[in-house]
Design an enzyme around this catalytic site. Structure first.
Site, PDB file in Angstrom:
ATOM      1  N   SER A  55       0.797  -1.228   0.000  1.00  0.00           N
ATOM      2  CA  SER A  55       0.000   0.000   0.000  1.00  0.00           C
ATOM      3  C   SER A  55       0.830   1.280   0.000  1.00  0.00           C
ATOM      4  CB  SER A  55      -0.955   0.019   1.212  1.00  0.00           C
ATOM      5  OG  SER A  55      -0.235  -0.123   2.423  1.00  0.00           O
TER       6      SER A  55
ATOM      7  N   ASP B 211      -3.207   8.291   7.612  1.00  0.00           N
ATOM      8  CA  ASP B 211      -4.072   7.400   8.366  1.00  0.00           C
ATOM      9  C   ASP B 211      -3.195   6.579   9.303  1.00  0.00           C
ATOM     10  OD1 ASP B 211      -2.982   5.277   6.912  1.00  0.00           O
ATOM     11  OD2 ASP B 211      -4.792   4.871   5.738  1.00  0.00           O
TER      12      ASP B 211
ATOM     13  N   HIS C 188      -0.095   4.892   7.082  1.00  0.00           N
ATOM     14  CA  HIS C 188       0.474   5.432   5.846  1.00  0.00           C
ATOM     15  C   HIS C 188       0.869   6.898   6.008  1.00  0.00           C
ATOM     16  CE1 HIS C 188      -2.329   2.138   4.677  1.00  0.00           C
ATOM     17  NE2 HIS C 188      -1.240   1.745   4.032  1.00  0.00           N
TER      18      HIS C 188
END
Length: 357
Positions: free
Chosen positions: A43, A330, A333
């Site tokens: 991610s 978040d 990340h």
């Protein structure tokens, strides 16, 4: 504040599509030869591949407020804006690298992004919900075949051999319950073994220039500060994750030195993501941030519950006024601003040299 931002997001959506399209396709006139960029990983590097797979919202970021800072609309990137590969492409004078699963992509001469949020080096990590590293390698081999069909063997080999292959993967393997079922040394050996196989597969196809990142200090992220109560059996404890990540980073450094000796023409650049990110977590003011431990978007202590945007199992969330003041967007990340700082460091250290053709 969130309502106002949502209105701006709606108004900017079409304009944002034009901006990204022009960044990706706005080439006119003769172009200087540039090394292509092929992106692999999880991610931290996914630019929207998971928008196109059958998965859950746990592995997607295709809604407001993701993307709010730069694109002004969600692209599938797990950040408020650009990620490290986006900045590296910019520094290398490349367009935004398209994701492999984006419909209509036919030109791979600048590279392509195979990264998938939640992916691991092990097939078993979130199996069935993400594109693991083995799948990403298979996709690359299809692209390499298409390049040979389009350009011819000689020109395609030149493109592949001059390209840079960038990857960030492994953190998801170490927060998986699988990591509790064997010794740390053996488990890290499996992860590093698959990462080494990735290098060897790309090398066999002609790839010579690799850009790898040490793993991020996952145990220091808001997610681990919130969701690892004492006695939890959902996966490794925060302490175990920290130990696994540190061992991985030590073994990776040794493996890269070994490969450099064994593989003719093998070149690599490594980002010390662990140290650079931990410095910003522990000393945010030193790097221009106001908050290093709490996320901009989420809920619970440190906003460490993975609820940003309200599309996952927890729908309530808080959103900060200014993401640029935070290290984390978040719970797991970094913000675009952190990604930019890290990219600049990496580029100026020795990554730039890999793009010289």
């Amino acid at each position: 504040m969130a309502a106002i931002r949502f209105q701006i997001y709606i108004l900017a959506f079409c304009a944002g599509l034009v901006i990204q399209s022009s960044c990706c396709n706005g080439h006119s006139g003769p172009q200087k030869k540039r090394a292509a960029l092929f992106v692999f990983g999880d991610s931290l590097y996914d630019a929207g591949n998971n928008n196109y797979i059958n998965t859950t919202t746990d592995f997607q970021a295709s809604w407001f407020p993701y993307g709010e800072t730069f694109f002004r609309y969600p692209t599938g990137r797990f950040s408020d804006g650009r990620t490290i590969p986006d900045f590296i492409a910019e520094y290398a004078k490349l367009p935004f690298i398209p994701v492999y699963l984006q419909p209509g992509i036919k030109d791979y001469t600048y590279g392509v992004n195979f990264a998938s949020g939640g992916a691991g080096a092990l097939v078993e990590t979130y199996q069935g919900s993400v594109m693991d590293l083995k799948t990403q390698v298979s996709q690359f081999k299809k692209v390499e075949k298409q390049l040979r069909q389009k350009l011819g063997d000689a020109e395609a080999y030149t493109l592949v051999s001059e390209a840079v292959y960038i990857i960030n993967i492994g953190n998801n393997d170490y927060v998986s319950p699988l990591a509790t079922n064997t010794s740390h040394k053996e488990y890290v050996g499996w992860v590093i073994g698959n990462l080494t196989s990735w290098i060897e597969d790309i090398y066999q196809k002609g790839g010579r220039k690799f850009a790898l990142s040490s793993l991020a200090p996952f145990a220091s992220m808001p997610l681990m500060r919130t969701t690892q109560p004492a006695g939890s059996t959902a996966g490794p404890s925060r302490k175990e994750v920290a130990a696994l990540v540190k061992l991985h980073n030590r073994v990776l450094a040794k493996v890269l030195l070994k490969l450099k000796k064994e593989l003719q023409g093998f070149k690599y650049s490594k980002l010390n993501l662990y140290t650079y990110l931990k410095e910003r977590i522990n000393h945010p003011l030193k790097y221009g941030f106001k908050e290093g431990k709490m996320a901009c978007c989420g809920s619970g202590a440190y906003r460490g519950i993975y609820s940003c945007g309200g599309k996952r199992s927890v729908t309530e969330y808080l959103l900060c006024d200014n993401a640029t003041e935070f290290v984390f967007f978040d719970c797991a990340h970094p913000t675009e601003r952190v990604n930019k700082q890290l990219s600049k460091l990496w580029w100026s250290n020795n990554l730039k040299e890999l793009f010289e053709v």
